[in-house]
Structures are given as C-alpha cells and as structure tokens.
Design an enzyme around this catalytic site. Sequence first.
Site, PDB file in Angstrom:
ATOM      1  CD  GLU A  90       6.584  66.825  58.939  1.00  0.00           C
ATOM      2  OE1 GLU A  90       7.274  66.213  58.181  1.00  0.00           O
ATOM      3  OE2 GLU A  90       5.235  66.483  59.177  1.00  0.00           O
ATOM      4  CG  HIS A 103      11.117  70.175  48.904  1.00  0.00           C
ATOM      5  ND1 HIS A 103      10.070  69.649  47.921  1.00  0.00           N
ATOM      6  CD2 HIS A 103      10.998  69.342  49.780  1.00  0.00           C
ATOM      7  CE1 HIS A 103       9.565  68.644  48.496  1.00  0.00           C
ATOM      8  NE2 HIS A 103      10.261  68.282  49.606  1.00  0.00           N
TER       9      HIS A 103
END
Length: 803
Positions: free
Chosen positions: A525, A592
């Site tokens: 990322e 998440h």
Amino acid sequence: MQDNVQKKEDLSFDEFKTQVIEDYKIAVTSRECSLLGRREVLTGKAKFGIFGDGKEVPQLAWAKSFKNGDFRSGYYRDQTFMMAIGELSIEQFFAGLYANTNLDDEPMSGGRQMGGHFMTHSLNEDGSWKNLTEQKNSSADISPTAGQMPRLLGLAQASKIYRNVEGIDATNFSKNGNEIAWGTIGNASTSEGHFWETFNAAGVMQVPMVINVWDDDYGISVHARHQTTKENISEILKGFQKENDTNGYEIIVVKAWDYPALIEAYEKAEKIAREQHIPVLIHVVEVTQPQGHSTSGSHERYKSEDRLQWEKEHDCNAKMREWMISNGFSTDEELSELEKSIKKQVRDGKKAAWTAFGKTAKNENKVVIKLLTELANSSENKNFINNLVNELKENDEPLKSVILATARKAMRYVRGEQSEAKANLLQWIKDFSARTQPDYSSHLWSEYEGKASNISPVEPTYDNEAEEVDARIILRDNFDKIFETHPETLIFGEDAGEIGDVNQGLEGLQEKYGKLRVADTGIREATILGQGIGMSLRGLRPIAEIQYLDYVLYALQIMSDDLATTAYRTKGKQKSPLIVRTRGHRLEGIWHSGSPMGGILNLIRGVNVLVPRNMTKAAGFYNTMLESDEPALIVECLNGYRLKEKKPSNLGEFKTPVGQVETIREGSDLTIVSYGSTLRIIEKAAQELLEVGIDVEIIDCQSLLPFDLDHDIVKSLEKTNRLLIVDEDVPGGASAFILQQILDVQDGYRYLDSKPQTLTAKAHRPAYGTDGDYFSKPSSEDVFEKVYSILHEFKPEAYPKLM
C-alpha cells in the site's frame, strides 16, 4: 551547470581542468556552508542543522548525469547536488537555516521546513504547470526517514507511462519518457520498510530509477552492524541483479572520494536507466561525516579515534584536492588561495542572508516601539507599557513573534481605556497578523482556480427509460468515460487490473485500455500511494486504489507526511492532485471494521476526504476531483455495489460538490447528521420514528474535509433545535470532528434546546459476523432509541420513557 556536460574523454586537458576546478569550487563552497551553518546553530541564530558535508564529491558526479526533465527525490544531505545544478546559492542555504519566510529569499519551502530540505518550483504564479522538461526538478523533501522512497517510484513510473501510452499531451512533462528519477538515502535508512517496498516494486516494474545510497557506516550513532545484514546493502541486494531475460537492477559500487570513478559510475547508471528503463542502485561507500550526524550531538562520542582519523584521511574533498594536485590540475598554493576566497564568499553570503531574514522584524520593531510609546503617553499604566518598550529596544535581533506578542500584551494594560493611540496599536496588530499569518498557514488547500470546492456541481441526468442497475455498473461505466476522455488518467491497485477490482467496478477496462492504464500491483500500500504521488507531480492524473479503508493504515504515513503536505510545504509551488480510491463502512471483523475515520481526518489535513453514500455520488466525486488540482481520498460504500441505482445518462460529466452537505430527508423535530452506509440505517429508523410522531431531518455530510462550507447544518438547527450525530467510527472519532465543526465553526450551539449528542460504534473493534456488527456499531434500533430519549427529555408527557 550546463545541461549537457561533456564527458571527459571528449574534452581537452584544459577544458577538463576547468571543469574539475569548477567542481572543486562547489565542493569547497558547500563544505564551508556546512561548517559555518553548524556555528550558526550553536550560536542560537538557527534552530537545528543537518548538513551534507562528506558527500560533496559524489554529488558533483551525480549532477553531471542529471539532465533537464529529470527528478530528484532525496533527503536532507543533498545540498552540494542542489548547488551543482544551480538551484541553491549560499544566501539561499542560510535563508533556509534561518527559516526565512520570503519564498524569493528561501525558495525551498519559504521557511516551513528546516534547512536541508530542497525542491524546485513546478508551478507558475497562477498554479499552472511550468515546462518541467526545460528545467532540473526536485520533488519537495520530507523529514521522515525513507519517506522519499515511495514517491520516487511514481516519479520513475511517469517516464514509463509517457513513453508507452499514446494520446497524452506530454508537452510540459516529458520527452518520450527519457527522464530519470534519482533517489537518495542514507545507508541506515535502507533498514526502513519503505526502502524495501520501493526497491522491490521498481525491480518488478522496470522503471528508470537510480537510487544513491550514501554509506558512512552509521545511522546517527548506531553502526551498520546493527542496521544491515552483512553490514553491506549492495551485498545483500545481489539477488536483485538483473540477468538475461529477468527483471531486476544493475548494481554499482563506488568509493565516495574517487572523483573519476564516480563520474564513470554515474555515466553508466544514467545510460542504463535513461535508455533501457532499468533501475540502478549506486552504493556509494567510504563516505565520511566530518561534523557527525547533526548539531544535536558530537560524533566523537561514538566513533573511535581510529575511525575519526580514517575519516579525516578519506574526506572526499581532501582526496579530490590531492588528486587535483597529483594530476597537475592545480597547485597547493592556488587551491589555498581559492579556498580562502570561498571562505569569504560564504561569510558574506551568510551575513546577507541574516540581514534579509531580520529586515522585516527590525522595521516592524521600530513601528511598534513608536506605537507603544504613544500608547504609554496616553495611558494610566505608562510605566508598565514603557517596560515593554524597553524590552523591544534592548532586543537587537527581534523575532516577528516577539514583537507581536509584546504588542498584544500591551493591550491588557489599556483594556478599560479609549484613545487614538490604542486604536492605532490595535489596527497594527490586526494588519500585521493578517499579513504574517499566511506565511505559516497558506496553501494547506489549493489557492488556485482548481481548488476542489470551487468546482461547480453538475446534477446527474436520467432518460425517461433509465434502468436500475447494480450500482457498480455506474462506477464502471463512469470510469470508462473518464479513461476514454482523459488519456492522462490511469488506475492501479491490488486486483484492480485483470479481474476489474474485487467488486467489479473496473470490469473489462484493462482489456480496453491496456495494462499500463488499468494495472494490478503487488500487495504494498505505501508504494501504491507513492506511485500516485510521483506520477501526479509529473502531470499525470493517477487514481491509486487501496483495497479497503483499513488498508490505508499501511500507507497513512506517506499520505500524511507527503501527500497531505505537498502544497503546504512548497508554499503552493508544487501540487499532487492524486485521487485515492478505497471502500469501507459496515465491514465486519477486527481487521476490516472499515471506520478508522477519526485518525484519518486528523492526520491528512490537506487531502479532501469524501464519503459518498452511493455509487452515483462516488462517480460524481471522481469527475469533480479530475477537474481539481487537489488530492482526495474517496471512500466508496462496500455494501453498496450490488444495490440498485438508476443509471445516469451523462456519465463522466456530472459532478458531486466538495464541501457541501445534502439534506436527504426534511423534518422538524431533530437533525441527524451522518455519512456513508450508516445513512441507510438512519433512514430506516426515521420511518419507524414517524410511527411515534417524531419527524427527523437527515443530512448527509458527503464531504468531511472540507466540511459544510455553506453552513447548511446550522440552518437546519435553526428549525429543529436538536442535534444527533451518528457515526460508525469509535467514540470521539469522526463524530467529535463533526461536532466541533458544527458547534465551534458554525456556532450551532446558539440554536440548541437540548444537549447535542453523538451515537457511535463501541470503543472496541467489531467482532466478526453479523451479530458482531450489530453489537458493535449503531443499529436502527439504537438510532430510534437515542432520538426518542432526546425527545423524551424535551417533552416527557408526549414521549413517555421507553425502557
């Protein structure tokens, strides 16, 4: 320095001699700046110093291979290089050390960063692009160790895009992708994850990137044996060496004090990177640090006498001097005279920079002394004010902050008095603050025409027979229009390419537009963000996809320290209009949970944070931001891709406004403010509240940064007199930010008859599964009961207690 420096084999001896002596002048000038700069810190004229002494000769060699159009992404040791390419003078060096806020005097940041942080100006006064192919370029440095590496990848990738993608207007940005991105990093900083992530990604992607590793065997006081396996970064990177029919690197090792070998090494690296788009590592070894790491300590504390003696003998400037004499380029007497002359130039430049730095403050000091004297003569508290006057008179080197603070303190002594002198001082305080504050605060957001909140909204239009489709189709077809009409636009991320992203929002677009414009990346990322930052600095319009909002945490340091500060730390002279695409809200499970919004909001001021409630709104935000010159984080609703929405007929054209809220349900009893997927839960609760006679107004924030610029929420409070903020972030997260904006910025408290309240997720992360979500985040029952309790407190007879 000339853009096309002749190679030494093409020069006569006299021509080469002239070039060598010019290089030595720059090396000595840079060294003298470092030496005198340290003294300026120790005398208190400058806050902190971190200098490039010991790296002069390798940076001279590097500068010879650095061409117009190339980009540097470096760190705070590259002063010699900046001098060698003609972008840093003696006066500018010291202006940076003193933090001069005048961008003409201190063009590297206008005093916003400590000395040693360098950049070139990419933008004209109106925010339009300069022709970057006609100048040598440096992206703006940041202090975080190895933070310059991810951006380097994108700067290099831009050349690959310009060389291989047709239809882009590259006039100001590239000449057939021939530009190299040059990075610099200290040997110890190669221990950072950002270095490894960038190094691996560039080897995979095969982009024209050259990384310089300055290796002085230490990281501050910590020896390389504690930093790097085998104490040798090039040794352990041998597995990356490019071989026949593989990707990878060329790796070059060269000594920092060997002037001719350095020139040859950089010529070789340049040819490989520029012509073949193969990345190169140049490991510059046997580097010295004559003054140690910085002004915060002495290297005598951690280096042995033998090491210190070795460094003295292998100092690159001293070795170059020896080489020049032994090869007949100059004599000891000639060089001594030259060095003496340069010392004087540096001292004179330092004095000129200090004079320029203090000019404004000294002038204002005189003005305030006069104003305070007049105030004292008209006040009952003359003696107290005269004490302030004397303090200013005794201060030979006043700071602007001290002058303003003194003037403000004087107002306390005349708080009950009225006089012309008081009015004059008050006017000065207001005027000086208005003139001076922007030197420290401007350009957090764009101040040019392309500011996101300046982009006019365009409503989606619908045909009479508009079909209802899965919402992902609207995103997909809108991206299709974007790529069709904007050849400079590209998107990349994990699973973004071949399968068209995990939610099919890019379905079929790689096949249509190619693997460079719709691209898969590795799981990395930070460098996905870096790709976007670097390419946007070179005129492309990248969309970097981070698969889920939680994964932004991997890239948050780069987003916070680099992307969010680009315009600010360059005082509007560079821009990075990157769009970061992600998805979140109502995700399940600890890792998440999808709502770290409070942290994000606080850490990326300078980036537009957009939270559309559906895919039509999201598509409109992409269209808006592509017209803007600002960066944005767009958070799509993960649970909205399969919901049905009407398909607009003006895909690629409609624009969702930035900084504006939307009232999605009108009501009279209470205002609920929220964003994203939670709004669907609130709408359900609103219908149920009607059954008990409660009519709520629902406002969608749409944009968290910036927030409700027209103050429409407070207009709702004038009607309902009650406020509830519902958020799936943790308590004190985004809800606290929203509440602060409504109460402090909009003065919404004036219209409230009840305590403003928040309804948030629990403080813990949500457990996995539907039950975990229900017991962790606000449900429609939670919303119903919270609203009902607020109305019960107001009118208990009409709304008897529920439980």
